[in-house]
Design an enzyme around this catalytic site. Structure first.
Site, PDB file in Angstrom:
ATOM      1  N   CYS A 114      57.422   2.766  -0.626  1.00 40.69           N
ATOM      2  CA  CYS A 114      57.891   2.564   0.749  1.00 40.69           C
ATOM      3  C   CYS A 114      59.093   1.636   0.664  1.00 40.69           C
ATOM      4  O   CYS A 114      59.908   1.744  -0.249  1.00 40.69           O
ATOM      5  CB  CYS A 114      56.779   2.005   1.616  1.00 40.69           C
ATOM      6  SG  CYS A 114      56.075   0.454   0.991  1.00 40.69           S
ATOM      7  N   ARG A 171      64.404   6.476   8.178  1.00 41.50           N
ATOM      8  CA  ARG A 171      64.769   5.634   7.032  1.00 41.50           C
ATOM      9  C   ARG A 171      64.861   6.474   5.764  1.00 41.50           C
ATOM     10  O   ARG A 171      65.754   6.270   4.933  1.00 41.50           O
ATOM     11  CB  ARG A 171      63.756   4.503   6.850  1.00 41.50           C
ATOM     12  CG  ARG A 171      63.823   3.443   7.926  1.00 41.50           C
ATOM     13  CD  ARG A 171      62.862   2.311   7.648  1.00 41.50           C
ATOM     14  NE  ARG A 171      63.285   1.505   6.511  1.00 41.50           N
ATOM     15  CZ  ARG A 171      62.528   0.579   5.919  1.00 41.50           C
ATOM     16  NH1 ARG A 171      61.288   0.376   6.339  1.00 41.50           N
ATOM     17  NH2 ARG A 171      62.995  -0.121   4.906  1.00 41.50           N
TER      18      ARG A 171
END
Length: 274
Positions: free
Chosen positions: A231, A180
């Protein structure tokens, strides 16, 4: 403020056997299934534990602030009242992902942000409890919790905004997976990639093969320099912050909105690759 971090399952079992006063909060959750946490809690939980919901209790509704904005302080205070939480009683939080999802977020909100002096994550979560021979209860608790009147003083310096991140003055660490981070996959948010100049430390790297936190010395050796943590939505970033606490390092600030907030403004830069 002293930094309380972890508690092992055997210690929790001993405390409960001794009828030690402690508040236990079940923080299990499943992204994309807002009812899953409470359902899992009803099916089986640590004795006397109460459910603390990621979406309803540990976050404000998704929107301009990202997918999991910090809860409004007044609303979070009301949650603490409902659960009977006071600074005089230790709090134990757990999930079933080694603290990687909501338990570390609860630890951060209660201990770092709200200033509760003794909040600990059950190392290894509910699996560690069962491995230690701990029994589970099911259904709703019979005994009600006496409401508290604690009015915490929230630390507004524990988290930072996108504007602060955009100045590029803080060493920023991304807690998502490397795939990611690189922008190779993005299963949740509409834009892939990472904040420029951020380095990647996946939160899963904080745990050993048994799903327990690595030792303080090993974490200290592995963790990169970090002044701020983010995050996807400000949840697993708290797992990294907890890891710094376990290692005895200075705590990074939390970029509360994280990636899901950063990409809401198309003018903010996006990087891909390493």
């Amino acid at each position: 403020m002293s930094l309380q971090t972890l508690v092992d399952a055997t210690t929790v079992r001993d405390w409960l056997t001794q009828d030690r006063s402690v508040r236990i909060l079940d923080c299990r959750a499943r992204l994309g299934d807002p009812d899953a946490g409470r359902r899992l809690w009803r099916e089986g939980h640590l004795p006397g534990s109460r459910h603390l919901d990621l979406e309803a209790d540990l976050s404000d509704p998704a929107g301009e602030g990202g997918r999991h904005p910090l809860p409004d302080p007044g609303r979070f205070t009301a949650t603490l009242h409902r659960l009977g939480i006071t600074p005089a009683v230790p709090v134990i939080v757990y999930d079933d992902a080694g603290g990687q999802l909501a338990a570390a977020r609860a630890w951060w909100l209660l201990h770092v942000w709200a200033g509760h002096p003794d909040v600990r994550v059950l190392d290894g979560g509910i699996a560690a409890w069962q491995d230690a021979g701990g029994a589970l209860e099911s259904g709703e608790p019979v005994a009600p919790v006496a409401a508290s009147n604690w009015e915490p003083t929230f630390d507004g310096t524990a988290w930072i905004s996108a504007d602060t991140v955009a100045k590029g003055e803080l060493t920023l660490v991304d807690a998502r997976t490397r795939e990611r981070y690189r922008g190779e996959v993005e299963p949740i948010d509409p834009v892939a990639g990472h904040i420029p100049e951020a380095v990647c430390r996946p939160s899963a790297a904080n745990l050993d093969a048994e799903g327990r936190f690595k030792t303080p010395s090993r974490l200290d050796a592995e963790l990169p320099q970090s002044e701020a943590s983010y995050c996807g939505s400000g949840v697993t970033a708290c797992h990294n912050i907890l890891a710094y606490a376990i290692a005895g390092r200075a705590l990074p600030k939390l970029y509360a909105g994280s990636w899901s907030h950063w990409i809401r403004d198309p003018a903010r830069p996006v990087a891909t690759g390493d």
